[in-house]
Design a protein around this motif. Sequence first.
Motif, short mmCIF file in Angstrom:
data_model
loop_
_atom_site.label_atom_id
_atom_site.label_comp_id
_atom_site.label_asym_id
_atom_site.label_seq_id
_atom_site.Cartn_x
_atom_site.Cartn_y
_atom_site.Cartn_z
N SER A 402 0.83 -1.21 0.00
CA SER A 402 0.00 0.00 0.00
C SER A 402 0.87 1.26 0.00
N LEU A 403 1.95 1.24 0.79
CA LEU A 403 2.84 2.41 0.83
C LEU A 403 3.51 2.62 -0.53
N ILE A 404 3.92 1.53 -1.20
CA ILE A 404 4.54 1.65 -2.53
C ILE A 404 3.55 2.26 -3.52
N THR A 405 2.30 1.80 -3.45
CA THR A 405 1.28 2.35 -4.35
C THR A 405 1.09 3.84 -4.15
N LEU A 406 1.03 4.27 -2.87
CA LEU A 406 0.89 5.70 -2.58
C LEU A 406 2.08 6.49 -3.09
N LEU A 407 3.30 6.00 -2.87
CA LEU A 407 4.49 6.72 -3.31
C LEU A 407 4.52 6.85 -4.83
N ASN A 409 2.00 7.00 -6.80
CA ASN A 409 1.01 8.02 -7.18
C ASN A 409 1.51 9.41 -6.88
N TYR A 410 2.22 9.60 -5.76
CA TYR A 410 2.78 10.93 -5.45
C TYR A 410 3.81 11.34 -6.48
N LEU A 411 4.56 10.36 -7.04
CA LEU A 411 5.57 10.67 -8.04
C LEU A 411 4.96 10.97 -9.40
N ARG A 412 3.69 10.64 -9.59
CA ARG A 412 3.02 10.87 -10.88
C ARG A 412 1.83 11.80 -10.73
N MET A 413 2.02 12.85 -9.93
CA MET A 413 0.93 13.78 -9.66
C MET A 413 0.46 14.52 -10.91
N ASP A 414 1.33 14.64 -11.91
CA ASP A 414 0.95 15.40 -13.10
C ASP A 414 0.18 14.55 -14.11
N LEU A 459 -4.88 11.71 -6.90
CA LEU A 459 -4.90 11.99 -5.45
C LEU A 459 -5.81 13.17 -5.10
N LEU A 460 -6.89 13.34 -5.88
CA LEU A 460 -7.84 14.42 -5.58
C LEU A 460 -8.67 14.10 -4.35
#
Length: 580
Positions: A402-407, A409-414, A459-460
Amino acid sequence: MLRSTYYRKIQLSFIILILLPIVTVSIISYLLNRNASMENIELTNKSILQLMEKDIEGTISDLAYASLIFVENDLLKPYYKHYAELSHINNYEDYKVYNGIESLLKLVSFKASPNHIHLFIANEQGMIIATPGFFDQGKDIGQLKEHWRQIRSNENLTNSGHFQWLGAVSSDRYPEKFFYGTRAIRESGTGRTLAVLNIGISENYFSELFKPFPNGKFGLFNSDGELFAGSEEVKLQPAADAATSIRSKASIPIVDWDLVFETPKQDVVGQLTRTFYISGMIIGISMLLFLLLSMVLARRLHKPIHKLQRIAFQFGSGNRSMRFLVSGDDEINDLGRTLNQMLDQIEELIANINREQDEKRRMELHTLANQIRPHFLLNTLNAIKISLIMQSDSLHSEKINSLITLLRNYLRMDEPSTLREECEVLRHYVSLMEMRSDMSIGLNMDYSEDAGSVLIPKLLLQPLVENAIVHGFVERDNHSAIALDAQILSQHLIIAITDNGAGMTEESLAMMNDRLHEETIEESEGFDQIGLRNILKRTRLIYGPEAAMWLVSNKDAGITVYLSFPILESDKLPEVENDV
């Protein structure tokens, strides 16, 4: 004879050792400065063209949006039905309809150039209602009738109800060109055309837009390649003598226009060339005087000339610290000062180039480092997850996953993602928050297949769920639950996130909704307020003023947060700097 030959050799030596290095350095300096000036002008022209393109495209978009006011206004539909059969005003009811439509036209204004943009509505009977500002400029109804006649005869005019640009309209009697866009107003159910809204942009609008840039020439061409506004000297395709000007071109896809901006090269390098020629003339005159006096001063000038030669040679060999030691005010020392100035300019130019190259290398290394760090972290976490799986520790391996998935997504915010993908991210986030807060949190998500395929910013929704957990469940021991419901209504995606937490007082809830309804979103105190307002600010930047957010108290416990915004196609989702 030998003495005369010797002095001619001295004169020739002076010419070679002084004039040639100075001329060479001058030419190199001139060429470098000219190329730098040309590059700066090209960049400036591109920036100006981009500003013009955005200005024109913004005006065109505003006009298309303004036309929706007349089509979507339910209060005016009864007026349109009456107006469709109206050829002139016969009674008070006719006047009331005329005045109602004219009043709406008065409300629409275009701050960019109100004197050059006008609207008028016409029906099949030929009756025209226009913005009063058109007549304030000395124009008459005859000009509008002539425009309407040409618009009706345009083979591209359709009654589809969509906003369409037809092209330029003018006549011998009214030579001023207007570029018209139209939208048909139709009767619901029957589809009958009740009226046609026409929005005209005068060619003077573009003349005023181009006026602040006198050093260049603009040309605006329509979809047929015809010049609509700007200088007639500018052509859509480069001319045979295109090398004499700096040319930039941009397209305005919303109306299929092309904008061309040209700057004569002579205007850019003319002063520099004149300065170069004047410098050359000064040097030539000085050398002529020197030749006249060389018979007397040859012996005395031999040593400093040799010194100048040695300095020029050593500077060219790499010893850039060499300079001529000025010890007087005579011609040789003047030449030495000039040479020193040129060498200083060349050295400064070389230093600037080296600094730019060093900065470029540092930026490349920094970019590579930024790419390596997150991948290193993700690879390390993935290795930990595999190690836990091999040890049959499914609980902690799932948390690491789950933490890997969140990270990621944070790296692909655009990048945009679908609602379905965002819901999966929420499951991972809630899983981590359960471990972090040591509580059991139920998560139920309900959405249709179409709603799940809608693209939304990445991540909206995570901050909304975070608010529910951090603030809603702060005093709740168990039975904590969050529900997400999404549905499509009138081409809008409406998302509701409900929790059974502590909730808010009616006063706090009303204050929060008031702040969320403000047109300008300012910074406010409180983490929950900042998170909600940042989400609304982000959606408004992407979807415009139609994006909305509001809070409702649940009957039993907790709060429901509603988020609504129009559905956009994937290629129309803009890139906006995210703040999560």
